[in-house]
Motif scaffolding. Structure first.
Motif, mmCIF file in Angstrom:
data_model
loop_
_atom_site.group_PDB
_atom_site.id
_atom_site.type_symbol
_atom_site.label_atom_id
_atom_site.label_comp_id
_atom_site.label_asym_id
_atom_site.label_seq_id
_atom_site.Cartn_x
_atom_site.Cartn_y
_atom_site.Cartn_z
ATOM 1 N N HIS A 138 35.889 31.818 34.641
ATOM 2 C CA HIS A 138 36.881 32.252 33.643
ATOM 3 C C HIS A 138 36.525 31.698 32.268
ATOM 4 C CE1 HIS A 138 40.551 32.371 31.254
ATOM 5 N NE2 HIS A 138 41.044 33.276 32.109
ATOM 6 N N ASP A 164 43.721 38.878 30.427
ATOM 7 C CA ASP A 164 43.583 40.303 30.773
ATOM 8 C C ASP A 164 42.137 40.760 30.614
ATOM 9 O OD1 ASP A 164 46.202 40.510 31.319
ATOM 10 O OD2 ASP A 164 46.759 41.643 29.502
ATOM 11 N N ASP A 209 39.906 39.351 33.375
ATOM 12 C CA ASP A 209 40.138 40.106 34.617
ATOM 13 C C ASP A 209 39.414 41.444 34.565
ATOM 14 O OD1 ASP A 209 41.715 38.187 35.656
ATOM 15 O OD2 ASP A 209 43.637 39.266 35.418
ATOM 16 N N GLU A 210 39.571 42.107 33.414
ATOM 17 C CA GLU A 210 38.961 43.439 33.271
ATOM 18 C C GLU A 210 37.441 43.339 33.399
ATOM 19 O OE1 GLU A 210 39.926 45.231 29.514
ATOM 20 O OE2 GLU A 210 38.575 46.935 29.869
ATOM 21 N N LEU A 261 35.598 40.946 34.796
ATOM 22 C CA LEU A 261 35.158 40.571 36.149
ATOM 23 C C LEU A 261 35.269 41.772 37.089
ATOM 24 C CD1 LEU A 261 36.457 36.913 36.550
ATOM 25 C CD2 LEU A 261 34.127 37.705 36.122
ATOM 26 N N GLY A 262 36.257 42.642 36.841
ATOM 27 C CA GLY A 262 36.359 43.877 37.626
ATOM 28 C C GLY A 262 35.161 44.773 37.369
ATOM 29 N N VAL A 263 34.760 44.875 36.110
ATOM 30 C CA VAL A 263 33.643 45.739 35.718
ATOM 31 C C VAL A 263 32.344 45.309 36.409
ATOM 32 C CG1 VAL A 263 32.126 46.103 33.720
ATOM 33 C CG2 VAL A 263 34.540 46.659 33.545
ATOM 34 N N SER A 283 32.306 43.710 39.298
ATOM 35 C CA SER A 283 32.648 43.540 40.725
ATOM 36 C C SER A 283 32.708 42.073 41.146
ATOM 37 C CB SER A 283 31.654 44.299 41.618
ATOM 38 O OG SER A 283 31.603 45.641 41.254
ATOM 39 N N ALA A 301 35.875 40.350 40.772
ATOM 40 C CA ALA A 301 37.299 40.008 40.696
ATOM 41 C C ALA A 301 37.572 38.897 41.705
ATOM 42 C CB ALA A 301 38.140 41.238 41.014
ATOM 43 N N GLU A 323 37.175 33.910 39.289
ATOM 44 C CA GLU A 323 37.355 33.192 38.018
ATOM 45 C C GLU A 323 37.359 31.671 38.137
ATOM 46 O OE1 GLU A 323 39.310 35.484 39.792
ATOM 47 O OE2 GLU A 323 40.184 36.368 38.002
ATOM 48 N N HIS A 377 24.646 47.456 38.828
ATOM 49 C CA HIS A 377 25.817 46.795 38.229
ATOM 50 C C HIS A 377 25.762 46.904 36.705
ATOM 51 C CE1 HIS A 377 28.078 44.911 41.438
ATOM 52 N NE2 HIS A 377 26.951 44.564 42.044
#
Ligand code: ADP
Length: 346
Positions: A100, A117, A120-121, A123-125, A127, A129, A132, A180
């Motif tokens: 994080h 936010d 999070d976004e 780390l989602g991008v 993969s 998630a 952190e 990725h």
């Protein structure tokens, strides 16, 4: 109104003493475009990338990022004030900070909720998630590179710069990380310039492939165009196995031992064929020769055939048709494939 492009490099020159690393390169990037810069070691790829990132200053020419001049001899914007995200071969994460904290590094000064936010976004991008709270030593090499990617993307740079980002990883991980990277760039709509010495990687990753030689950009085109319509014999040979066949011009026609060469001008002397353009045949058509080299490729056999005219061509044979060195075989162009006229290297 002229359009503001993520990157415009105009006649960029950078020398180190007598070594001209970048000798007048002009290139620009379209929105969301990924360009792969490829060429042999020492051709100036990293120097070009480092100049765009602000880690080197130009001797001549200019660089604009999102319409702003960042280097033109007078103006020189330092790296941290350029809207670029950098990813290098060695994932330079802060070892004592969590994922994080690493990803939020470029977001300092923004409200806490907005930072959370965005982390999070990102780390989602990539993969990751849920990662952190981890520290870099709790991640694999590929995961660390993905965190480095998320960190570089988090401040929404106009341009991402990658210098051999996959070079420290083994083959399977490289392929996975490459996917990725492309999906993260697509998801965020970010333009990118990726430096690699690996021609397969360049062809797989780039919307365009820019081929450099000795500080110059020789060709920048779609992967299909650089591979199948190379600007010259250097590009042809650098991007993959190629055979070059002499052309004879006469009566307005250009022919090689394998037949007509469409598109050849009266000054073109050689035609290129790639191994997948040539097949072995048992029929009486084609040109006869002797197999001088055989290499197993899994899906195919690669064979080198010395034609009776004295020229060698590389060809592919199906994996069930095992050729042997010394076999006499005929070769011909695969139906629908053509010989490509190529220019000699300047
Ligand atoms: P590539 O990334 O294509 O391998 P580089 O941009 O690293 O090529 O290098 C291009 C040329 O510039 C090479 O001849 C290299 O030795 C030289 N060069 C690069 N950086 C420096 C430097 N800091 N000092 C002196 N020469 C350099």
């Amino acid at each position: 109104m002229t359009e503001v492009l993520p990157l415009e490099v105009d006649r960029a020159v950078k020398a180190f003493g007598d070594t001209v690393a970048v000798g007048g390169v002009t290139v620009s990037l379209d929105h969301r475009e990924i360009i792969a810069v490829v060429g042999p070691s020492g051709c100036g790829k990293s120097t070009l990338l480092r100049a765009i990132g602000g880690l080197e200053s130009l001797d001549d020419g200019s660089i604009r990022l999102a319409g702003l001049v960042v280097d033109d001899g007078d103006t020189r914007v330092p790296p941290e004030r350029r809207s670029v995200g950098l990813v290098f071969q060695e994932h330079a994460l802060f070892p004592h900070l969590t994922v994080h904290a690493n990803v939020s590094f470029g977001l300092r000064g923004r409200p806490r909720a907005e930072v959370d936010d965005r982390v999070d976004e990102m780390l989602g991008v990539v993969s990751l998630a849920g990662y952190e709270g981890r520290y870099p030593h709790e991640l694999s090499g590929g995961e660390r590179q993905r965190v480095a990617l998320a960190r570089a993307l988090a401040p929404s740079p106009a341009l991402m710069l990658f210098d051999e980002p996959f070079a420290s990883l083994d083959r399977n991980l490289r392929d996975e990380l490459r996917r990725h990277v492309v999906s993260a760039l697509r998801a965020t709509g970010t333009a990118a310039l990726i430096v690699t010495h690996d021609q397969h990687e360049a062809l797989a990753i780039g919307d365009r492939v820019a081929v450099m030689r000795s500080g110059r950009l020789v060709q920048a085109d779609s992967p299909d165009a650089v591979f199948h319509s190379p600007a010259d014999e250097f590009v042809a040979a650098f991007l993959g196995e190629a055979s070059f066949l002499p052309i004879e011009n006469g009566d307005g026609t250009a022919v090689s031992v394998l037949g007509p060469v469409p598109g050849a001008s009266s000054t073109t002397h050689r035609a290129m064929v790639r191994p997948d353009d040539i097949e072995l045949t048992d029929e009486h058509e084609g040109v006869e020769g002797e197999i001088t080299e055989v290499e197993y490729r899994g899906t195919h056999w690669f064979v080198d055939v010395r034609l009776d005219h004295g020229i060698s061509v590389g060809a592919l044979a199906p994996h069930l048709d095992r050729p042997e060195i010394g076999d006499r075989r005929r070769v011909r162009l695969v139906a629908g494939h053509a010989q490509v006229p190529v220019e000699p290297v300047d």
